[in-house]
Design an enzyme around this catalytic site. Structure first.
Site, PDB file in Angstrom:
ATOM      1  N   LYS A 234       0.817  -1.213   0.000  1.00  0.00           N
ATOM      2  CA  LYS A 234       0.000   0.000   0.000  1.00  0.00           C
ATOM      3  C   LYS A 234       0.850   1.263   0.000  1.00  0.00           C
ATOM      4  CE  LYS A 234      -4.541  -1.541   1.315  1.00  0.00           C
ATOM      5  NZ  LYS A 234      -5.693  -1.433   2.242  1.00  0.00           N
ATOM      6  N   ARG A 268      -4.120 -10.014   4.301  1.00  0.00           N
ATOM      7  CA  ARG A 268      -4.543  -9.948   2.894  1.00  0.00           C
ATOM      8  C   ARG A 268      -3.344  -9.477   2.081  1.00  0.00           C
ATOM      9  NH1 ARG A 268      -7.060  -6.185  -0.708  1.00  0.00           N
ATOM     10  NH2 ARG A 268      -8.646  -7.166  -2.042  1.00  0.00           N
TER      11      ARG A 268
END
Length: 299
Positions: A234, A268
């Site tokens: 991210k 995840r």
């Protein structure tokens, strides 16, 4: 070493999700990301074609993933809207083919109840909702279907732009949101042992917000439900390390391990094989499992 455990009062740490059982007091589940979208921030559409999506999912399971998360609509606001029928056309065929090939847990990444229903009918076990069950009918559908749900924090939800998100205290506010949405889920009839929470790193949050959420993740895991973190590659990792999208694997592994130590139990991720190795090592150090090979240090 006995290892760290979830906070006292954790709701049903031993859970059967789909065809697999997890003990979230002593186990971390690895969720592989498969996006059947043309615009995902990391894979840039490489799994948009049906065959590519199925191949990516089955390879992830072969690499050690316990779980595959299949999505047909990205979170980003920088995309053209699609209707529920098109989203179903993207996810349902992938789910059906992956279900036929593996007993791994399958989740659908969606905020729409009609997509969730079609996904469960196709073989999914879990509804992963980055909108926190705010779409009318979603919680009721999950309760009726008996599905596990991931309740995620975001301010705007998928496809909605939030300019300069601000919080007085991001961790306190995220925790309050998750507590409120869990109460809503329970009132809708979703069983406590079917609820997972996710603080939503980088979802309508800047780098400082996501770092603070990671630093104080115990305040989220203390809510009492197994906690999922979606940190993989991210922007907060890229901005912290000044790394482009393709060079964030090491940073991802670092924040995943920190999150495990602070109570996260589902990761995840994009890079399954690297995550499996780092998680198995972390579990061994915490005393949750032994070495996978016989010891040679017998002298």
């Amino acid at each position: 070493m006995s290892g760290e455990k979830l906070p006292l009062g954790t709701i049903s740490p031993v859970r059967r999700i789909g065809q697999r059982e997890f003990d979230f007091e002593r186990q971390v589940a690895i969720m592989a990301i498969v996006n059947r979208t043309p615009n995902s921030f990391h894979d840039q559409g490489s799994t948009f074609a049906l065959d590519n999506a199925v191949a990516a999912a089955t390879k992830a399971v072969d690499d050690g993933a316990d779980w595959v998360d299949i999505g047909g609509f990205a979170f980003s606001a920088a995309q053209a809207p699609i209707d529920a029928a098109e989203e179903i056309d993207r996810v349902a065929p992938v789910i059906a083919r992956v279900r036929a090939a593996t007993d791994a847990v399958i989740s659908v990444d969606t905020h729409r109840p009609e997509v969730a229903r079609a996904a469960i009918e196709a073989g999914a076990d879990v509804i992963n909702d980055t909108n926190g069950l705010r779409e009318p009918g979603m919680a009721e559908a999950a309760a009726e279907l008996g599905a596990t749900v991931v309740v995620t924090h975001s301010l705007g939800g998928p496809g909605r732009r939030v300019f300069r998100p601000s919080y007085s205290d991001v961790v306190t506010e995220v925790a309050a949101f998750l507590r409120e949405r869990v109460a809503y889920a329970l009132d809708a009839g979703i069983a406590p042992d079917r609820i997972i929470i996710d603080p939503g790193h980088d979802l309508n949050k800047n780098t400082f917000h996501s770092l603070e959420l990671t630093r104080r993740l115990e305040e989220i895991t203390a809510i009492g439900y197994p906690t999922l973190v979606a940190l993989s590659n991210k922007d907060f990792i890229g901005e912290t390390l000044d790394r482009p999208q393709t060079e964030r694997k090491e940073g991802t592994i670092a924040v995943n391990v920190v999150s495990i130590l602070k109570g996260a139990r589902i990761l995840r991720v994009h890079d399954v094989a690297a995550t499996v190795a780092s998680v198995r090592m972390t579990e061994a150090v915490l005393g949750w499992r032994g070495p996978l090979a016989p010891s040679h240090n017998l002298a």
